[in-house]
Design a protein around this motif. Structure first.
Motif, short mmCIF file in Angstrom:
data_model
loop_
_atom_site.label_atom_id
_atom_site.label_comp_id
_atom_site.label_asym_id
_atom_site.label_seq_id
_atom_site.Cartn_x
_atom_site.Cartn_y
_atom_site.Cartn_z
N CYS A 64 0.81 -1.22 0.00
CA CYS A 64 0.00 0.00 0.00
C CYS A 64 0.84 1.27 0.00
CB CYS A 64 -0.93 0.01 1.20
SG CYS A 64 -2.29 1.18 0.97
N ASN A 66 -0.55 3.98 1.19
CA ASN A 66 -1.04 4.71 2.36
C ASN A 66 -0.43 4.16 3.65
OD1 ASN A 66 -2.55 6.52 1.00
ND2 ASN A 66 -4.54 5.62 1.48
N ASN A 67 -0.72 4.90 4.71
CA ASN A 67 -0.05 4.61 5.97
C ASN A 67 -1.07 4.60 7.11
OD1 ASN A 67 1.96 4.22 7.76
ND2 ASN A 67 2.75 6.32 7.70
N CYS A 68 -2.16 3.85 6.94
CA CYS A 68 -3.18 3.82 7.99
C CYS A 68 -2.59 3.10 9.20
CB CYS A 68 -4.43 3.12 7.47
SG CYS A 68 -5.05 3.87 5.96
N TYR A 70 -3.52 1.43 11.72
CA TYR A 70 -4.00 0.14 12.26
C TYR A 70 -3.76 -1.02 11.30
CZ TYR A 70 -7.60 1.64 9.05
OH TYR A 70 -8.23 2.09 7.92
N CYS A 71 -3.23 -0.73 10.11
CA CYS A 71 -3.32 -1.71 9.01
C CYS A 71 -2.01 -2.48 8.80
CB CYS A 71 -3.69 -0.97 7.73
SG CYS A 71 -3.81 -2.07 6.31
N ASN A 73 -1.14 -3.84 6.10
CA ASN A 73 -0.64 -3.64 4.73
C ASN A 73 -0.10 -2.24 4.49
OD1 ASN A 73 -1.46 -6.25 3.91
ND2 ASN A 73 -3.55 -5.51 3.80
N ARG A 74 0.05 -1.45 5.54
CA ARG A 74 0.47 -0.05 5.40
C ARG A 74 1.88 0.05 4.81
NH1 ARG A 74 3.48 0.66 10.08
NH2 ARG A 74 3.44 2.92 10.02
N ALA A 110 -4.97 -3.44 -1.27
CA ALA A 110 -4.18 -2.30 -0.83
C ALA A 110 -3.91 -1.44 -2.07
CB ALA A 110 -2.87 -2.77 -0.21
N ILE A 111 -3.48 -0.19 -1.85
CA ILE A 111 -3.27 0.70 -2.99
C ILE A 111 -1.85 0.51 -3.52
CG2 ILE A 111 -3.18 3.12 -3.71
CD1 ILE A 111 -5.31 3.68 -1.55
N GLU A 167 -14.30 4.08 7.54
CA GLU A 167 -13.35 3.80 8.64
C GLU A 167 -13.62 4.60 9.93
OE1 GLU A 167 -11.95 1.29 7.77
OE2 GLU A 167 -10.69 1.38 6.02
N LYS A 181 -5.93 9.59 4.26
CA LYS A 181 -7.24 9.49 3.61
C LYS A 181 -8.01 10.78 3.83
CE LYS A 181 -7.88 4.51 3.78
NZ LYS A 181 -8.50 3.39 4.50
#
Ligand code: SF4
Length: 403
Positions: A64, A66-68, A70-71, A73-74, A110-111, A167, A181
């Protein structure tokens, strides 16, 4: 790594996405986390029409941009990079379909590089299934934050269900857990547009064969249930969402939030119960009881709390009460009420056993029901003494959706 190995890994990575169809009539809080016993990428799911099917739930990619917080896959998370090519995933799905292992697909991702590029690959996969392989079955396609307008149109045309994960209930809450996001521009605006496209595809009807869902991570951003339910009610009422999913935050190892306390599954369960009251029982936001902190009390279900706070409606005579009032009785669900309405056209209902056979939960209904003039369970006066409402307040309204 061969396709089957990728499927194993990307199927596990997809567990955090709750599929639009992954629901169960009993609102069991653990049910949507269950996977099929055969394979890790097979998830049992209940379709909107009540049928139960097995879905292949899988990510297109686990890498991904992105950098969420909790994730798993960040960006920067240390894990092997895995990605399917559209043809590879489409042919793999069809093999599993013909082997009778799955009947439908839930595709998320994931992106990878950019939202538009990843969405293109996901759409291409579904196009191959629909046009090359002539697959007519159930497909749920996740719409990534930042997907293009034409991609949304394509997604609605191809899939039975689409979903954008909101989310968090507001801009400020989202910024705490997913700083990249953009709540209004990337998420809510897409939900709005999908709502219009789905209505067109359903020939002007609010609900039809096409639908959209969304999902909240519960408890990671410090939000209250009032915030989550307030926006949820508006999403149902104003944008015709088919379902909203609540995922109690569970810290994942190696993420910035892995020291945060997990959210109790009971909180998630209470949210689902309230969601059910909105969708199936006609409750408004103002009728839900909240604690001073704006949360649903965990000790009792929200329908019982409403009944305890409104003794003026009870006891209700089962043989004559209108449907709306029968639905307010604790222990009576929509199916029980439907059966009561049918049976009482033929004869009067006189015994608890009759009610039980129609699906009523007698211990919950006790004290709230008259059966041919006789109070079910305890006497009304002793029942009133036992009622000790928790300190809750009613009357909060749903906040308007941000523009
Ligand atoms: S957008 Fe956020 S939640 Fe989705 S895969 Fe990427 S890091 Fe995870």
């Amino acid at each position: 790594m061969d396709s089957q190995e990728k499927l194993e890994a990307l199927g596990v990575a997809a567990q955090y996405d709750l599929c639009g169809a992954c629901c169960n009539p009993k609102n069991d809080p653990k049910a949507h986390r269950q996977r099929g016993h055969m394979e890790r990428w097979v998830y049992p799911a209940a379709l909107p029409d009540g049928r139960s099917i097995l879905l292949m739930k899988v990510l297109m990619s686990n890498v991904c941009e992105n950098n969420c917080l909790y994730c798993v896959n960040r960006r920067g998370n240390d894990q092997p990079i895995l990605s399917f090519a559209p043809q590879e995933l489409a042919s793999l799905f069809m093999r599993m379909f013909y082997a009778n292992l799955v009947q439908g697909l839930f595709l998320s991702s994931a992106i990878f590089k950019s939202a538009v590029q990843t969405m293109d690959r996901m759409i291409k996969t579904v196009e191959l299934l629909r046009y090359r392989y002539r697959f007519q079955g159930y497909i749920h396609l996740k719409v990534l934050p930042g997907a293009g307008i034409s991609q949304l149109e394509r997604a609605v045309k191809l899939a039975d269900r689409v979903s954008v994960n909101l989310e968090a209930p507001s801009v400020s809450r989202l910024s705490k857990i997913a700083p990249q996001k953009r709540f209004s521009e990337e998420l809510l605006s897409r939900i709005r547009l999908l709502s219009r496209l789905i209505k067109q595809a359903n020939h002007g009807k609010r609900y039809g064969p096409k639908g959209q869902t969304t999902q909240f991570v519960v408890g990671a951003a410090g939000e209250s249930d009032t915030e989550i339910l307030g926006i949820s009610k508006n999403l149902y009422d104003k944008l015709d969402l088919s379902r909203i999913y609540f995922s109690a935050f569970q810290p994942a190892v190696g993420t910035p939030l892995d020291g945060l306390k997990p959210t109790p599954l009971l909180r998630e369960h209470r949210l689902y119960q309230t969601d059910f009251l909105f969708r199936r029982y006609g409750f408004s936001m103002e009728e839900i009881g909240f604690t001073e902190e704006g949360n649903l009390p965990l000790g009792k279900d929200p329908k019982t709390i409403w009944a305890e706070g409104h003794p003026e409606y009870f006891p209700v005579e089962v043989n004559t009460a209108p449907k709306e009032l029968l639905l307010r009785i604790p222990g009576f669900g929509p199916i029980t009420v439907k059966r009561i309405l049918h049976i009482r056209t033929e004869h009067r209902i006189r015994s608890p056993d009759q009610l039980k056979r129609m699906g009523a939960v007698i211990k919950n209904a006790s004290g709230y029901v008259l059966l041919d003039g006789h109070l079910l369970g305890r006497s009304q006066s002793s029942q009133l003494e036992i009622w000790k409402p928790e300190p809750v307040s009613f009357g909060l309204s749903a906040v308007p959706l941000p523009v």
